[in-house]
Design an enzyme around this catalytic site. Structure first.
Site, PDB file in Angstrom:
ATOM      1  N   TRP A   1     -89.864  15.931  -6.679  1.00 40.21           N
ATOM      2  CA  TRP A   1     -89.590  17.782  -6.123  1.00 40.21           C
ATOM      3  C   TRP A   1     -91.120  18.534  -5.544  1.00 40.21           C
ATOM      4  O   TRP A   1     -90.848  19.726  -4.966  1.00 40.21           O
ATOM      5  CB  TRP A   1     -88.838  18.450  -6.917  1.00 40.21           C
ATOM      6  N   ASP A   2     -91.843  18.202  -6.354  1.00 37.96           N
ATOM      7  CA  ASP A   2     -93.502  19.164  -6.049  1.00 37.96           C
ATOM      8  C   ASP A   2     -93.800  19.809  -4.900  1.00 37.96           C
ATOM      9  O   ASP A   2     -93.829  20.765  -4.481  1.00 37.96           O
ATOM     10  CB  ASP A   2     -94.430  18.397  -6.968  1.00 37.96           C
TER      11      ASP A   2
ATOM     12  N   GLU B   1     -87.695  18.576 -19.119  1.00 38.36           N
ATOM     13  CA  GLU B   1     -86.940  16.753 -19.276  1.00 38.36           C
ATOM     14  C   GLU B   1     -87.627  16.617 -20.594  1.00 38.36           C
ATOM     15  O   GLU B   1     -87.395  15.467 -20.741  1.00 38.36           O
ATOM     16  CB  GLU B   1     -88.825  16.058 -18.151  1.00 38.36           C
TER      17      GLU B   1
ATOM     18  N   LYS C   1     -90.073  21.058 -22.086  1.00 34.73           N
ATOM     19  CA  LYS C   1     -91.259  20.855 -21.589  1.00 34.73           C
ATOM     20  C   LYS C   1     -92.140  21.836 -20.379  1.00 34.73           C
ATOM     21  O   LYS C   1     -93.047  21.837 -20.740  1.00 34.73           O
ATOM     22  CB  LYS C   1     -91.408  19.124 -20.731  1.00 34.73           C
ATOM     23  N   GLN C   2     -91.168  22.495 -19.761  1.00 32.71           N
ATOM     24  CA  GLN C   2     -91.794  23.150 -18.603  1.00 32.71           C
ATOM     25  C   GLN C   2     -90.995  24.234 -18.993  1.00 32.71           C
ATOM     26  O   GLN C   2     -89.486  24.712 -18.684  1.00 32.71           O
ATOM     27  CB  GLN C   2     -91.675  22.311 -17.633  1.00 32.71           C
TER      28      GLN C   2
HETATM   29  O1  IFM Z   1     -91.970  16.446 -11.309  1.00 33.78           O
HETATM   30  C1  IFM Z   1     -93.475  16.670 -11.916  1.00 33.78           C
HETATM   31  C2  IFM Z   1     -92.232  16.780 -12.980  1.00 33.78           C
HETATM   32  O2  IFM Z   1     -91.107  18.142 -12.425  1.00 33.78           O
HETATM   33  C3  IFM Z   1     -92.331  16.997 -14.377  1.00 33.78           C
HETATM   34  N1  IFM Z   1     -93.471  15.347 -14.883  1.00 33.78           N
HETATM   35  C4  IFM Z   1     -94.191  15.327 -13.506  1.00 33.78           C
HETATM   36  C5  IFM Z   1     -93.981  15.692 -12.190  1.00 33.78           C
HETATM   37  C6  IFM Z   1     -94.444  14.919 -11.261  1.00 33.78           C
HETATM   38  O3  IFM Z   1     -96.061  15.899 -10.886  1.00 33.78           O
END
Ligand code: IFM
Length: 755
Positions: free
Chosen positions: A336-337, A476, A576-577
């Protein structure tokens, strides 16, 4: 744009600990071909890498499809008076390596004294052409300073290269044509693609030349004896090509023709031609900043250099890998990046490329429908990790636990479904920013409807309302939860977009409209609590918190997983984010300022920022709250993800999304540009460290130029454009200057407050 001020990234010291980081940072690429910046001479710790966009292969049973690491062209065995040149022996008298972003050329100059005590200067330059997509050129010059010296250089095509031991290519044919042109022909082990590498190494007529082919290496051996001060030169010109959609014998002949043309033109002419193409690209994209810190401009140039290098503009069957074309990380897969972190840059600098990236998804709808059907759903469930086929490529298991022998399952492919709505979000943003009615009536409509159908079938009835269960949001570290706010709000938006498009464009009488209306009316969307905080999911608030100081200080390293199992982390308030903060970023018009601030304050301290996708988004949301210092701190931290000092942070490739986020932070964060329900909004919020920010911006078929200081905002547009500055509608045509008066921006001549 002042082209001459384009920055470079340099390395002033040879340090083996940084081999792989700099091989990534200084990699060359043109969107089709990427070459890691490894040294010519061999070091056991450096990972060579060369990749072609879209060329994937699965090495065998139990393996994952991955971007093929191609035979190496960079490596050279350099012998100086019988002594093998290596910076680990002898004495380094001088060392400088520099990547010039404008030229796309990497230069290394080494002054070296051999163990025998003789001094040499070894200079190499190289580039991947921005103009001819298969072309890689390298020039080497070696000058002995003390005495007569014999220089021997062995280089060619080295097909012993693997992806960390996994060999993808069978050698089919090796040839040397006309005592000059080396050609290696390979086929992937599944017989689905051909790969051809050709090269010519031009040396002076005084050099003795011979060739050899042994153990997957096709090599030219060149030797020359020189007097002190004279130089041995070698110009290597190489052509790399592949046929990812099926074998094609014609490719070998075509490659040789291309190589002959290039070798005849020579390094300097080829570089000049490439420079022309790069110059035009920079002119349409560069962000210029006047800052207290020169590192800010460097970070922006670095980001744009890599955005150019990673994006396959030539092929709509390829998209941007999470590590671009700079390394093997994430196997070269697409996440999705691309749609959320990278596509906006293209949307506003080269909308045709954004369209193409969306067409990549559209062309892969069949795979997405297969995946949805496998799960018992309708519509399109795009793969969490995608390559060329459009099928799910996420490895089922992560690293092995060597004590238990068990492998940790990767749950993202099963439940990280927000990607479906992220793609729909990108489609809508594209339609609004470009006004491309034809795309929206065809590819756009189909993408919106098929993604919406997935959500319609994915939701389940709970006490009269619809809920989304067993999902993973962007965070995640929190898996298999119900009613993740990010996923639900984005799914709601996805369905609303599909409904609006169906109403506008029309379609069969298939009950779709009624289903969408019902979904929109009944989908549960967690509302803010009285203090404004939105629950990340149903159980999040009931979980305990722990002190994250130590882990936050090592953001990006996932060090929390050394102390706690994933299952334990799942049961704590640990992100995590960005998750709810990501939601605030994606749909800013849905939340008022107080809600945004409350959620930033609640979730940020609970976020470790172990993903490179996190800090920049926090920065943009902080900028939108008017928190300039916090926003700048996050933006800088985002720049440091690749450019920081940590020796191994980028070993297996660039953080593509983080480079996109450097641009996002400047344009969406500090310039405050956003597209909201089809309107262009600008709310400047420059950090105090910046004096001026300027950039081009494509909007609705034209290009606007923005230039802003703390007190003035200048916009130039060839045609009339309506936009909203701090919420106030203004019409801009030609050059229009606004002056800040408190929170209001007044047009130099006339302000038009229609709203
Ligand atoms: O898409 C990301 C995800 O949000 C977090 N782990 C790494 C992936 C790839 O950059």
């Amino acid at each position: 744009m002042n082209y001459e001020t384009l920055n470079h990234t340099g390395q002033a010291r040879f340090d083996p600990h940084y081999h792989n980081k700099y091989a990534t940072l200084m990699a060359a690429g043109n969107g089709a071909l990427g070459v890691r910046a490894t040294h010519e001479e061999a070091y056991t710790t450096q990972t060579r890498g060369m990749y072609l966009a879209g060329l994937y292969h699965r090495a065998g049973e139990g393996e994952t499809t991955e971007l093929v690491n191609l035979p190496d062209l960079v490596g050279m065995e350099i012998e100086l008076n019988g002594e093998l040149f290596s910076l680990l022996s002898g004495e380094i008298l001088g060392y400088h390596r520099e990547l010039c972003f404008a030229r796309g050329e990497l230069t290394r100059v080494v002054d070296w004294r051999s163990a025998q005590g003789q001094r040499f200067t070894i200079k190499s330059t190289r580039f991947v052409s921005a103009q001819r997509l298969g072309l890689f050129c390298l020039r080497l010059a070696i000058t002995p300073h003390d005495d007569t010296a014999t220089v021997r250089v062995v280089t060619g095509i080295d097909a012993t290269q693997t992806n960390s031991g996994r060999q993808h290519l069978a050698e089919r044919e090796l040839r040397v044509f006309d005592n000059r042109y080396l050609q290696g022909r390979y086929r992937t082990l599944d017989n689905n693609a051909d790969v051809t590498l050709c090269c010519a190494c031009q040396v002076s007529p005084q050099a003795q030349v011979s060739f050899s082919a042994k153990n997957r290496r096709l090599l030219q051996h060149s030797q020359q004896t020189l007097t002190a001060g004279a130089s041995f030169t070698l110009e290597k010109c190489a052509w790399v090509s592949a046929t990812p959609d099926g074998p094609d014998d014609n490719d070998a002949a075509q490659s040789l023709i291309r190589l002959r043309e290039c070798a005849a033109a020579g390094y300097d002419a080829l570089l000049a031609e490439s420079l022309q193409t790069r110059r035009a690209w920079w002119q349409g994209a560069r962000v210029e900043v006047e800052s207290d810190s020169g590192q800010d401009q460097q970070a922006l140039d670095f980001a744009l250099y890599h955005l150019h290098a990673m994006t396959p503009r030539h092929d709509e069957r390829s998209s941007i890998a999470a590590k671009g074309l700079t390394g093997e990380g994430y196997k070269g897969h697409v996440f999705w990046d691309t749609e959320v972190f990278l596509l906006p840059f293209y949307l506003h600098t080269a909308p045709g490329v954004a369209r193409q990236l969306l067409r990549y998804r559209w062309l892969n709808l069949a795979g997405a429908k297969r995946k949805a059907a496998r799960g018992g759903w309708q519509g399109a469930l795009f793969p969490w990790e995608s390559a060329r086929s459009g099928d799910e490529e996420t490895p089922p298991f992560a690293a092995i636990n060597i004590r238990t022998g068990l492998r940790q399952k990767v749950a993202s492919a099963e439940a990280e479904h927000h990607l479906v709505a992220d793609i729909a979000w990108a489609v809508a943003t594209y339609g609004q920013a470009t006004g491309d009615a034809s795309f929206m009536a065809h590819e756009g409509r189909e993408l919106l409807e098929e993604t919406a159908r997935f959500w319609l079938s994915r939701a389940q009835e709970v006490n009269g309302r619809l809920e989304l269960h067993d999902v993973i949001g962007p965070d995640e570290y929190t898996e298999h939860i119900n009613n993740n706010a990010y996923t639900s709000y984005l799914a709601h938006y996805n369905v609303a977009l599909a409904l609006e498009t169906r109403r506008r464009v029309g379609g069969p009488d298939d009950g779709f409209i009624a289903q969408c209306e019902d979904f929109l009316a009944r989908l549960f969307l967690p509302a803010p609590r009285p203090d404004g905080v939105i629950a990340q999911d149903d159980t999040f608030f009931s979980k305990p918190t722990i002190d994250l100081t130590r882990y936050r200080a090592q953001a990006g390293s996932q060090s929390v997983l050394l102390d706690y199992s994933r299952a334990e982390v799942n049961e704590m308030q640990i992100l995590k984010q960005a998750d709810v903060v990501m939601l605030l970023y994606m749909l800013p018009w849905r939340f008022d300022n107080a809600t945004v601030a409350a959620n930033l304050d609640y979730y940020e301290p609970r976020t470790i920022h172990d993903s490179s996708l996190s800090k920049a988004i926090h920065g943009i949301v902080a900028a939108r709250c008017g928190r300039h210092d916090e926003a700048y701190r996050f933006w800088r931290a985002g720049c440091e993800i690749d450019l920081g000092d940590a020796p191994h942070s980028s070993d297996d490739g660039i953080h593509a999304a983080a480079t996109g986020a450097i641009w996002l932070g400047a344009v969406q964060g500090f310039a405050g540009v956003s597209v909201q329900n089809g309107e262009l909004h600008v709310t400047p919020s420059l950090p105090r460290q910046w004096q001026r920010l300027a950039f081009p911006f494509c909007w609705q078929g034209g290009t606007l130029s923005f230039a802003m200081t703390h007190d003035t905002l200048t916009m130039t547009s060839a045609r009339a454009v309506r936009l909203f500055i701090n919420g106030m509608a203004v019409d801009v045509e030609g050059e229009t200057v606004f002056h800040r008066d408190g929170n209001v921006w007044r047009k130099e001549a006339l302000c038009n407050p229609t709203r």
